[in-house]
Design an enzyme around this catalytic site. Sequence first.
Site, short mmCIF file in Angstrom:
data_model
loop_
_atom_site.label_atom_id
_atom_site.label_comp_id
_atom_site.label_asym_id
_atom_site.label_seq_id
_atom_site.Cartn_x
_atom_site.Cartn_y
_atom_site.Cartn_z
N ASP A 129 42.27 46.31 48.38
CA ASP A 129 43.50 45.68 48.85
C ASP A 129 44.07 46.39 50.07
OD1 ASP A 129 44.78 43.54 46.72
OD2 ASP A 129 43.32 44.90 45.85
N ARG A 140 53.96 40.25 47.68
CA ARG A 140 53.13 41.32 47.11
C ARG A 140 53.10 42.46 48.12
NH1 ARG A 140 49.31 39.81 43.14
NH2 ARG A 140 49.09 42.05 42.81
N ARG A 164 45.41 35.27 43.74
CA ARG A 164 45.41 36.72 43.84
C ARG A 164 44.11 37.13 44.52
NH1 ARG A 164 41.17 36.61 41.98
NH2 ARG A 164 41.16 38.86 41.76
N GLY A 165 44.03 38.41 44.87
CA GLY A 165 42.94 38.88 45.70
C GLY A 165 43.43 38.97 47.12
N ALA A 166 43.26 40.14 47.75
CA ALA A 166 43.88 40.38 49.06
C ALA A 166 43.55 39.32 50.11
CB ALA A 166 43.49 41.78 49.56
N LYS A 178 42.27 47.42 42.46
CA LYS A 178 42.82 47.14 41.13
C LYS A 178 42.79 48.38 40.24
CE LYS A 178 44.21 43.98 40.24
NZ LYS A 178 45.64 43.60 40.40
#
EC number: 5.3.1.23
Length: 366
Positions: free
Chosen positions: A254, A99, A60-62, A265
């Site tokens: 993001d 996503r 996860r994490g853009a 977030k």
Amino acid sequence: MLNKNDSSFTGNARSVSAIDWLPEGKLKLLDQRKLPTEEVYIELSTAADAAAAIKDMVVRGAPAIGITAAYGVVLSVLKSGPDSTDQVARDIEVLAASRPTAVNLFWALDRMKRVIQQHESNGSPVEALLQEALLQEAQLIHEQDIAANKKMGASAVALMRARQSTPIRVLTHCNTGALATGGYGTALGVVRRLQEENVLGHVYADETRPWLQGARLTAWELVQEGIPVTLNADVAAGHLMQAGKIDWVVVGADRITANGDTANKIGTYSLAVLAKHHGLKFMVVAPESTIDMQLRTGQDIPIEEREGDEIVAVKGQIIAPQGVHTFNPVFDVTPHDLIDAIVTEKGIIEYPNETKMRALFAKTCD
């Protein structure tokens, strides 16, 4: 409780790597769902594996999502062969659907599609040549992300040091470090740079409900590297600011729109409001790939919502009554007028607005 007396802390700085391409043609990911109690790696061999890893929060994490998706395209071609263009196109669609909010995902897939299109325009490519070209592009995306992170860290720290005396105390939210990127970090890259320049006072890490990325990941990363960190409940952020323990709130993103509105977030918007009230500086650190000049404002950003079971239970332990209605957005949008600076590898925009964004990125909206 994570601290320097914990058995997992060695006292030595240990770099964290969450994404690795293996010579045998597989993608190795650190399963971030298992941290901090287990350090487990999984190996992926198909694009579907990569898409599932993104959707299920293994990664996860853009920026990290974009890098993983790029390697996913390589896996698709290795599995299908260059003659199976329809299957590769379907795999890219599956990756794109994993996503919806992180624009880096689509940016990375677009780069990979351009490599395929370039080879197709030259006639039927030799299988090995296309595979090698795609792998080189994915690795370039990975390398460029690390370089961009380091450049942003240096620029951000220069701005911070110009604005105030040292040491500098930071509050951060979610995880924006090596685990969320190619290996250095956006907001945590700034923290790392502060530490490298010996001007870091302290880091306060929001726990970041409901997935607890701050508690499980940010605190873990910083403990691994010997960087002083205190974990706090999200609802304690205002108290910390009121007590005068924070100088800067530093977060990642993001997606950032043409006017500087920023999706990050869930809980980030609340921090920006609190920072404004307490006269603190609020900084967003994100690579150019996070900028979406096709969207004018944050109202245009698609906000992912996940299943309610993520907020009614923690590690399988039910904490809410059966049948309760839930609301579980993954991101919120911070309006540009609450942001003091957006830091990218291309430059810094202080007090962002659409005019300043367009001047730096020189792109047009539809």
